[in-house]
Design a protein around this motif. Structure first.
Motif, PDB file in Angstrom:
ATOM      1  N   GLU A  34       0.825  -1.207   0.000  1.00  0.00           N
ATOM      2  CA  GLU A  34       0.000   0.000   0.000  1.00  0.00           C
ATOM      3  C   GLU A  34       0.865   1.266   0.000  1.00  0.00           C
ATOM      4  OE1 GLU A  34      -3.180   1.879   3.044  1.00  0.00           O
ATOM      5  OE2 GLU A  34      -3.440  -0.243   2.558  1.00  0.00           O
ATOM      6  N   LYS A  35       1.930   1.279   0.818  1.00  0.00           N
ATOM      7  CA  LYS A  35       2.860   2.420   0.897  1.00  0.00           C
ATOM      8  C   LYS A  35       4.284   1.883   0.753  1.00  0.00           C
ATOM      9  CE  LYS A  35       0.301   5.675   3.695  1.00  0.00           C
ATOM     10  NZ  LYS A  35       0.395   6.587   4.836  1.00  0.00           N
ATOM     11  N   PRO A  36       4.731   1.625  -0.462  1.00  0.00           N
ATOM     12  CA  PRO A  36       6.078   1.065  -0.628  1.00  0.00           C
ATOM     13  C   PRO A  36       7.169   2.087  -0.301  1.00  0.00           C
ATOM     14  CG  PRO A  36       5.133   1.594  -2.761  1.00  0.00           C
ATOM     15  CD  PRO A  36       4.051   1.823  -1.734  1.00  0.00           C
ATOM     16  N   LEU A  37       8.233   1.607   0.325  1.00  0.00           N
ATOM     17  CA  LEU A  37       9.418   2.423   0.574  1.00  0.00           C
ATOM     18  C   LEU A  37      10.323   2.271  -0.635  1.00  0.00           C
ATOM     19  CD1 LEU A  37      11.269   4.110   2.425  1.00  0.00           C
ATOM     20  CD2 LEU A  37      12.191   1.940   3.263  1.00  0.00           C
ATOM     21  N   VAL A  38      10.696   3.389  -1.261  1.00  0.00           N
ATOM     22  CA  VAL A  38      11.504   3.362  -2.475  1.00  0.00           C
ATOM     23  C   VAL A  38      12.747   4.219  -2.259  1.00  0.00           C
ATOM     24  CG1 VAL A  38      11.558   3.868  -4.951  1.00  0.00           C
ATOM     25  CG2 VAL A  38       9.438   3.084  -3.887  1.00  0.00           C
ATOM     26  N   ILE A  39      13.903   3.680  -2.616  1.00  0.00           N
ATOM     27  CA  ILE A  39      15.169   4.403  -2.514  1.00  0.00           C
ATOM     28  C   ILE A  39      15.658   4.667  -3.926  1.00  0.00           C
ATOM     29  CG2 ILE A  39      17.538   4.334  -1.656  1.00  0.00           C
ATOM     30  CD1 ILE A  39      16.334   2.119   0.322  1.00  0.00           C
ATOM     31  N   VAL A  40      15.982   5.921  -4.220  1.00  0.00           N
ATOM     32  CA  VAL A  40      16.486   6.278  -5.541  1.00  0.00           C
ATOM     33  C   VAL A  40      17.822   6.994  -5.389  1.00  0.00           C
ATOM     34  CG1 VAL A  40      14.211   6.428  -6.639  1.00  0.00           C
ATOM     35  CG2 VAL A  40      15.174   8.446  -5.561  1.00  0.00           C
ATOM     36  N   GLY A  41      18.706   6.789  -6.358  1.00  0.00           N
ATOM     37  CA  GLY A  41      20.004   7.447  -6.324  1.00  0.00           C
ATOM     38  C   GLY A  41      20.901   6.937  -7.433  1.00  0.00           C
ATOM     39  N   GLU A  42      22.179   7.300  -7.344  1.00  0.00           N
ATOM     40  CA  GLU A  42      23.165   6.883  -8.343  1.00  0.00           C
ATOM     41  C   GLU A  42      24.314   6.178  -7.647  1.00  0.00           C
ATOM     42  OE1 GLU A  42      24.414  10.472 -10.296  1.00  0.00           O
ATOM     43  OE2 GLU A  42      22.954  10.198 -11.888  1.00  0.00           O
ATOM     44  N   THR A  43      24.877   5.182  -8.319  1.00  0.00           N
ATOM     45  CA  THR A  43      26.081   4.546  -7.814  1.00  0.00           C
ATOM     46  C   THR A  43      27.247   5.495  -8.035  1.00  0.00           C
ATOM     47  OG1 THR A  43      26.551   3.484  -9.933  1.00  0.00           O
ATOM     48  CG2 THR A  43      25.270   2.218  -8.340  1.00  0.00           C
ATOM     49  N   GLY A  44      28.261   5.378  -7.220  1.00  0.00           N
ATOM     50  CA  GLY A  44      29.455   6.197  -7.380  1.00  0.00           C
ATOM     51  C   GLY A  44      30.361   5.604  -8.438  1.00  0.00           C
ATOM     52  N   GLY A  45      31.543   6.124  -8.516  1.00  0.00           N
ATOM     53  CA  GLY A  45      32.509   5.570  -9.450  1.00  0.00           C
ATOM     54  C   GLY A  45      32.565   6.308 -10.768  1.00  0.00           C
ATOM     55  N   PHE A  46      33.326   5.739 -11.700  1.00  0.00           N
ATOM     56  CA  PHE A  46      33.563   6.364 -12.997  1.00  0.00           C
ATOM     57  C   PHE A  46      32.286   6.494 -13.813  1.00  0.00           C
ATOM     58  CE2 PHE A  46      34.859   6.066 -17.501  1.00  0.00           C
ATOM     59  CZ  PHE A  46      35.567   7.253 -17.577  1.00  0.00           C
ATOM     60  N   LYS A  47      31.550   5.382 -13.940  1.00  0.00           N
ATOM     61  CA  LYS A  47      30.306   5.379 -14.703  1.00  0.00           C
ATOM     62  C   LYS A  47      29.128   5.316 -13.732  1.00  0.00           C
ATOM     63  CE  LYS A  47      27.773   2.954 -18.278  1.00  0.00           C
ATOM     64  NZ  LYS A  47      27.676   1.768 -19.108  1.00  0.00           N
ATOM     65  N   LYS A  48      28.457   6.443 -13.548  1.00  0.00           N
ATOM     66  CA  LYS A  48      27.335   6.494 -12.627  1.00  0.00           C
ATOM     67  C   LYS A  48      26.115   5.826 -13.257  1.00  0.00           C
ATOM     68  CE  LYS A  48      28.779  10.506 -10.037  1.00  0.00           C
ATOM     69  NZ  LYS A  48      28.954   9.963  -8.725  1.00  0.00           N
ATOM     70  N   VAL A  49      25.395   5.069 -12.424  1.00  0.00           N
ATOM     71  CA  VAL A  49      24.191   4.366 -12.862  1.00  0.00           C
ATOM     72  C   VAL A  49      23.054   4.736 -11.918  1.00  0.00           C
ATOM     73  CG1 VAL A  49      23.132   2.108 -13.229  1.00  0.00           C
ATOM     74  CG2 VAL A  49      25.545   2.442 -13.772  1.00  0.00           C
ATOM     75  N   LYS A  50      21.915   5.162 -12.483  1.00  0.00           N
ATOM     76  CA  LYS A  50      20.745   5.459 -11.666  1.00  0.00           C
ATOM     77  C   LYS A  50      20.081   4.150 -11.266  1.00  0.00           C
ATOM     78  CE  LYS A  50      19.788  10.005 -13.479  1.00  0.00           C
ATOM     79  NZ  LYS A  50      18.810  10.928 -14.024  1.00  0.00           N
TER      80      LYS A  50
END
Length: 85
Positions: A34-50
């Motif tokens: 009903e109320k999902p917890l969602v984490i969003v962000g980017e990985t560190g390093g040379f090639k960032k990935v969302k």
């Protein structure tokens, strides 16, 4: 966020199961709560990935990229993510 709780963490380390899925499958996991917890962000390093992540029965469900989130989702935006060590 509207949930009456603020969390400030410099680093969180957890052990468990990481499950990488396609965005369509990720949306199905969001529909299970009903109320999902969602984490969003980017990985560190040379090639960032969302990344977009949620939990389900002790597993961390992860998809690459951004996903349209339900209005009821509790969203945490991370400054930087590290998946793995």
């Amino acid at each position: 966020m509207g949930c009456g709780m603020a969390v400030d963490a410099n680093r969180v380390i957890a052990g468990g199961v990481l499950v990488f899925v396609e965005p369509e499958t990720f949306k199905k996991f969001l529909e299970l709560k009903e109320k999902p917890l969602v984490i969003v962000g980017e990985t560190g390093g040379f090639k960032k990935v969302k990344l977009t992540m949620t939990t389900y029965d002790g597993a961390l469900i992860i998809t690459r990229g951004e996903v349209e989130l339900p209005e009821t989702a509790i969203v945490v935006t991370a400054k930087e993510l590290s998946v793995g060590k």
